[in-house]
Design a protein around this motif. Structure first.
Motif, PDB file in Angstrom:
ATOM      1  N   GLU A   1      -1.265  -0.321 -12.179  1.00 43.19           N
ATOM      2  CA  GLU A   1      -1.635  -0.841 -10.863  1.00 43.19           C
ATOM      3  C   GLU A   1      -0.888  -2.157 -10.677  1.00 43.19           C
ATOM      4  O   GLU A   1      -1.205  -3.176 -11.293  1.00 43.19           O
ATOM      5  CB  GLU A   1      -3.142  -1.057 -10.776  1.00 43.19           C
ATOM      6  N   ILE A   2       0.130  -2.111  -9.846  1.00 47.20           N
ATOM      7  CA  ILE A   2       1.109  -3.190  -9.798  1.00 47.20           C
ATOM      8  C   ILE A   2       0.841  -4.203  -8.690  1.00 47.20           C
ATOM      9  O   ILE A   2       1.416  -5.299  -8.678  1.00 47.20           O
ATOM     10  CB  ILE A   2       2.522  -2.559  -9.633  1.00 47.20           C
ATOM     11  N   ARG A   3      -0.058  -3.876  -7.769  1.00 46.58           N
ATOM     12  CA  ARG A   3      -0.180  -4.692  -6.560  1.00 46.58           C
ATOM     13  C   ARG A   3      -0.777  -6.077  -6.820  1.00 46.58           C
ATOM     14  O   ARG A   3      -0.359  -7.055  -6.191  1.00 46.58           O
ATOM     15  CB  ARG A   3      -0.995  -3.935  -5.512  1.00 46.58           C
ATOM     16  N   ASP A   4      -1.748  -6.198  -7.717  1.00 47.84           N
ATOM     17  CA  ASP A   4      -2.298  -7.524  -8.007  1.00 47.84           C
ATOM     18  C   ASP A   4      -1.254  -8.431  -8.639  1.00 47.84           C
ATOM     19  O   ASP A   4      -1.196  -9.636  -8.358  1.00 47.84           O
ATOM     20  CB  ASP A   4      -3.509  -7.413  -8.942  1.00 47.84           C
TER      21      ASP A   4
ATOM     22  N   ASN B   1       0.788  -1.222   0.000  1.00 52.53           N
ATOM     23  CA  ASN B   1       0.000   0.000   0.000  1.00 52.53           C
ATOM     24  C   ASN B   1       0.826   1.282   0.000  1.00 52.53           C
ATOM     25  O   ASN B   1       0.438   2.257  -0.638  1.00 52.53           O
ATOM     26  CB  ASN B   1      -0.967   0.003   1.189  1.00 52.53           C
ATOM     27  N   LEU B   2       1.950   1.304   0.704  1.00 52.19           N
ATOM     28  CA  LEU B   2       2.734   2.531   0.773  1.00 52.19           C
ATOM     29  C   LEU B   2       4.018   2.509  -0.050  1.00 52.19           C
ATOM     30  O   LEU B   2       4.545   3.573  -0.374  1.00 52.19           O
ATOM     31  CB  LEU B   2       3.082   2.842   2.236  1.00 52.19           C
ATOM     32  N   LEU B   3       4.522   1.321  -0.385  1.00 51.06           N
ATOM     33  CA  LEU B   3       5.769   1.259  -1.154  1.00 51.06           C
ATOM     34  C   LEU B   3       5.554   0.887  -2.613  1.00 51.06           C
ATOM     35  O   LEU B   3       6.330   1.304  -3.474  1.00 51.06           O
ATOM     36  CB  LEU B   3       6.746   0.267  -0.501  1.00 51.06           C
ATOM     37  N   LEU B   4       4.545   0.102  -2.919  1.00 47.85           N
ATOM     38  CA  LEU B   4       4.247  -0.259  -4.306  1.00 47.85           C
ATOM     39  C   LEU B   4       3.003   0.446  -4.846  1.00 47.85           C
ATOM     40  O   LEU B   4       2.861   0.585  -6.058  1.00 47.85           O
ATOM     41  CB  LEU B   4       4.054  -1.776  -4.430  1.00 47.85           C
ATOM     42  N   GLY B   5       2.117   0.875  -3.975  1.00 52.47           N
ATOM     43  CA  GLY B   5       0.852   1.447  -4.414  1.00 52.47           C
ATOM     44  C   GLY B   5       0.949   2.796  -5.098  1.00 52.47           C
ATOM     45  O   GLY B   5       0.387   2.992  -6.189  1.00 52.47           O
ATOM     46  N   PRO B   6       1.643   3.793  -4.515  1.00 52.00           N
ATOM     47  CA  PRO B   6       1.692   5.119  -5.149  1.00 52.00           C
ATOM     48  C   PRO B   6       2.327   5.066  -6.536  1.00 52.00           C
ATOM     49  O   PRO B   6       3.399   4.479  -6.717  1.00 52.00           O
ATOM     50  CB  PRO B   6       2.554   5.937  -4.171  1.00 52.00           C
TER      51      PRO B   6
END
Length: 348
Positions: A200-203, A184-189
């Motif tokens: 959107e890289i998190r999935d 959420n804070l390192l990959l999300g922004p």
């Protein structure tokens, strides 16, 4: 936050959304390791685990030399599955493992809106005092307490990852989590990433094997982390983590080795152990604590301080120091669920 709602798929399938993972030596029974996997943000008090999922803990033996990067192929796996009766809460014991499953008070504490405001504004937005976002919400918990000598033999240093997977002939990984706030804070922004600003890289990251990242998106993960880690470092107006000649941030490799690192041979510690093993490895020193992540440890202040000033300045506090219902030192450790939890915000 932490790992709550860490991507579109987690939002679409909240029953499989990992909110937090904890790993710490038992304060009740020396020689035992406690593993906690929390799912389902905003769980109702009568929530039940899904019979369509595998809730999995994966532990890989580490050496001091492999803390910052890779590990071997040896692995201990603990799978938790449920039938369609789905009793609200259950406790069991056997083969050196004691297990609890059921709703609990969410132990995570952070002023999440202030963290998001920090990312949006480019300035530290934490205040003191602050409040826990939607304090009193519940999660679905699985607590596994493992007799280390009986189950793990003589090894003590482990990397710990938790996963949710579909159950059946084809097991698809939905979520996987090691350290808090990686997604959420390192990959999300996206706004600081000059390479993949619309991605959107998190999935994609959630689907990866934590111990064997594929080559396909590795460059994208590195670009996002290089940019976002540099953003956090600049927040105090100075650079404590200078990038190398290729533009790689010195913490990118560590973040990609995304697992809690816990030493089961060291005694339980209520606070101050989160990231201590990793920081010692970076400094080329021997670690002094059990590492891992305990339920009452203010891990977010530790993380923010590590990212912003590398521990060379004041503690970066979010203004929230403890959960309003702290964990106990008795199994299953987490506080009873809130019978009247707050409702999730309408925009979720």
């Amino acid at each position: 936050m932490s790992d709550h709602i860490s991507g579109p798929r987690a939002l679409a399938e909240p029953i499989a959304d990992i909110t937090d993972v904890y790993a710490f030596p038992s304060p009740e029974t020396p020689g035992h390791l406690v593993l906690v996997l929390n799912t389902l943000p905003f769980a109702p008090p009568d929530a039940r685990h899904s019979d369509g999922l595998i809730y999995r803990f994966r532990l890989r033996p580490l050496t001091p030399e492999s803390v910052l990067s890779g590990s071997g192929d040896r692995e201990h796996v603990i799978d938790c599955v449920f039938d369609d009766r789905g009793v609200p809460a259950v406790t069991g014991e056997g083969d050196g493992v004691r297990v609890f499953a059921g709703p609990r008070w969410d132990p995570f504490f952070l002023d999440a809106p202030a963290a998001l405001k920090t990312v949006a504004s480019g300035q530290l937005a934490f205040t003191d005092p602050a409040s826990i976002y939607l304090d009193g919400k519940n999660v679905l918990s699985i607590v596994a307490e493992v007799d280390c000598a009986r189950v793990f033999g003589g090894h003590g240093l482990f990397g710990v990852v938790a996963e949710t997977l579909t159950r059946g002939r084809l097991n698809v990984r939905i979520e996987r989590t090691g350290r808090p706030e990686v997604k959420n804070l390192l990959l999300g922004p996206k706004q600081f990433d000059p390479v993949n600003r619309d991605l959107e890289i998190r999935d994609l990251y959630n689907m990866e094997d934590a111990y064997h990242l594929g080559d396909g998106y590795l460059g994208a993960y590195r670009a996002r982390l290089n940019a976002n880690l540099a953003f956090w470092d600049r927040l105090d107006g100075k650079v404590d983590w200078p990038v190398d000649g290729a533009g790689d941030h010195p913490l990118t490799r560590l973040v990609l080795a995304d697992r809690l690192v816990v030493d089961t041979r060291r005694p339980y510690r209520e606070s101050g152990s989160f990231l201590e093993i990793e920081r010692a490895a970076l400094a080329g020193e021997e670690h002094r604590t059990c590492g891992g992540r305990a339920l009452n440890d203010d891990a977010m202040d530790t993380l923010f301080t590590f990212l912003v000033n590398a521990g060379h300045g004041p503690v970066i506090r979010d203004g929230v120091d403890r959960c309003t219902r702290p964990a106990s030192r008795v199994f299953p450790y987490l506080a009873d669920p809130n019978p009247e939890p707050p409702q999730p915000p309408a925009h979720l």
